[in-house]
Design a protein around this motif. Structure first.
Motif, short mmCIF file in Angstrom:
data_model
loop_
_atom_site.label_atom_id
_atom_site.label_comp_id
_atom_site.label_asym_id
_atom_site.label_seq_id
_atom_site.Cartn_x
_atom_site.Cartn_y
_atom_site.Cartn_z
N HIS A 13 33.56 26.80 42.91
CA HIS A 13 34.66 27.68 42.43
C HIS A 13 35.77 27.33 41.11
CE1 HIS A 13 38.04 30.72 43.03
NE2 HIS A 13 38.84 29.93 42.66
N CYS A 37 44.10 27.13 39.85
CA CYS A 37 43.06 27.92 40.76
C CYS A 37 42.95 26.29 41.42
CB CYS A 37 42.02 28.41 40.67
SG CYS A 37 40.55 27.02 40.19
N LYS A 39 29.80 31.15 43.40
CA LYS A 39 30.80 31.54 43.25
C LYS A 39 31.89 31.85 42.18
CE LYS A 39 32.87 29.26 46.90
NZ LYS A 39 34.03 29.56 47.49
N VAL A 91 44.05 32.18 40.76
CA VAL A 91 42.17 32.77 41.34
C VAL A 91 42.19 31.88 42.72
CG1 VAL A 91 40.55 32.59 40.69
CG2 VAL A 91 42.49 32.95 39.21
N GLY A 122 32.68 35.97 42.67
CA GLY A 122 34.32 35.86 42.79
C GLY A 122 35.43 35.73 41.79
N ALA A 123 35.11 34.40 41.06
CA ALA A 123 36.09 33.91 40.30
C ALA A 123 36.23 34.07 38.93
CB ALA A 123 35.87 32.96 38.93
N LEU A 151 37.67 38.55 40.24
CA LEU A 151 39.53 38.52 40.35
C LEU A 151 39.55 38.30 38.00
CD1 LEU A 151 41.12 36.51 42.24
CD2 LEU A 151 42.61 37.04 39.87
N THR A 190 38.06 38.71 44.49
CA THR A 190 37.11 37.15 45.12
C THR A 190 35.98 38.00 46.09
OG1 THR A 190 38.67 35.37 44.46
CG2 THR A 190 36.55 35.20 45.65
N GLN A 233 31.64 37.83 45.63
CA GLN A 233 30.98 37.22 46.58
C GLN A 233 30.52 37.83 46.66
OE1 GLN A 233 33.24 34.39 48.59
NE2 GLN A 233 33.93 33.90 46.43
#
Length: 336
Positions: free
Chosen positions: A82, A76, A54, A149, A57-58, A61, A157, A161
């Protein structure tokens, strides 16, 4: 006009993440190899920063934000993994953030978010489900101007990933016949599907989601995202009541099938991962393995690969990649 995810975006995310995330090992697994009749490899994302994919992606972004957006901070919603990625990114990039979690989020994950984010991140409990926490986080974003996010429904994101698929192809050295991917909101499978359709178009892509939270299967049957009337949160890392508006069309177009996995099969795979392999996985970390063993109506033929997400109820989880040798005569042209 919405932006559509491309393989080029995933390439760019990989370059952005290279100094930050770990290139986790791809390891053979004797138990699953014996059960499935071919060589099985485990992609060990439990060794990843934040112990889960995870973070890819976080971080991708948040690292893409403008200076003005960074000054406004981020917010978020997360079932745990995440949120850890967001907390890590905030601390690393010097950005303030708030992480909304449902009350079902395990204590270990909340403590880990706090440890990763330090004084940059505040944890807020926002409801009993992920969707309720997401609603509270969206309200926060609208009220304060903080950037939301999204854990899955944002191309940045999804691109981050999707870099796991890039690594798997680089490390395996051959194109997979079939990939089995866990599904929550659809970000992971969307990223992998975009990458694979560009670089391995013949690969069969199968999504696996919990039977008690089969929101992608419901969306496909309905013809678009819709809210599930009931949601079982046993598989908390994949318990999403409504899939993404950006992820759904990619899954519909690029993914061959989405199957539901019942709780018993998931528990069996979790126990086998622990007792035989010494891997502690949360329910979401066992989804793809359980699907390959119990649900998919195919016998494995040819080269094949299945992948599942990391999970971190305690200190470990797993992302698995399976590949078997080429078939002999009589296999036909399909991947299974």
């Amino acid at each position: 006009m919405s932006v559509r995810l491309t393989a080029t975006m995933i390439d760019q995310a990989a370059e952005r993440l290279r100094p930050v995330v770990r290139r986790t090992p791809l390891e053979p697994n004797e138990r699953l190899s014996g059960l499935l009749g071919g060589q099985v490899l485990l992609k060990r994302e439990d060794a990843q920063v934040c112990r889960s994919y995870k973070v890819r992606g976080a971080f991708n972004l948040i690292a893409s934000l403008t200076q003005d957006e960074r000054r406004r901070g981020v917010v978020c919603a997360s079932a745990g993994n995440h949120g850890q990625g967001v907390a890590f990114a905030c601390a690393r990039l010097g950005i303030s953030g708030r992480v909304y979690v449902p009350s079902t989020t395990p204590r270990q994950k909340r403590e880990r978010i706090a440890a990763l984010g330090g004084d940059r991140v505040e944890i807020v409990v926002g409801g009993g489900t992920y969707d309720e926490a997401s609603g509270a986080a969206h309200d926060d974003s609208e009220r304060t101007g903080a950037v939301y996010v999204h854990p899955f429904d944002d191309v940045r994101t999804m691109a981050g990933q999707g870099t796991v698929g890039l690594e798997i192809l680089e490390q395996s050295g051959e194109l997979p016949g079939t990939v089995v991917v866990p599904v929550g909101g659809g970000g992971l499978i969307s990223g992998l599907a975009v990458w694979l359709r560009e670089h391995s178009p013949a690969t069969r892509i199968v999504g696996a989601e919990p039977a008690g939270a089969a929101s992608m299967r419901a969306a496909l049957d309905h013809g678009g995202p819709l809210a599930l009337p009931e949601l079982d949160t046993f598989v908390d890392g994949a318990a999403v009541g409504r899939v993404g508006e950006a992820t759904f069309p990619l899954v519909k177009e690029l993914v061959d099938e989405v199957v539901a996995v019942d709780e018993g099969a998931i528990c069996t795979e979790m126990l086998d991962l622990y007792q035989t392999d010494g891997i502690i996985a949360e329910p979401a970390g066992a989804l793809a393995g359980a699907a390959a063993r119990e649900v998919l109506p195919y016998a494995p033929r040819g080269r094949w690969c299945a992948w599942c997400r990391a999970g971190t109820t305690t200190s470990a989880g797993t992302t698995r990649c399976w590949s078997a040798p080429s078939c002999t005569s009589g296999c036909g042209t399909t991947s299974w």
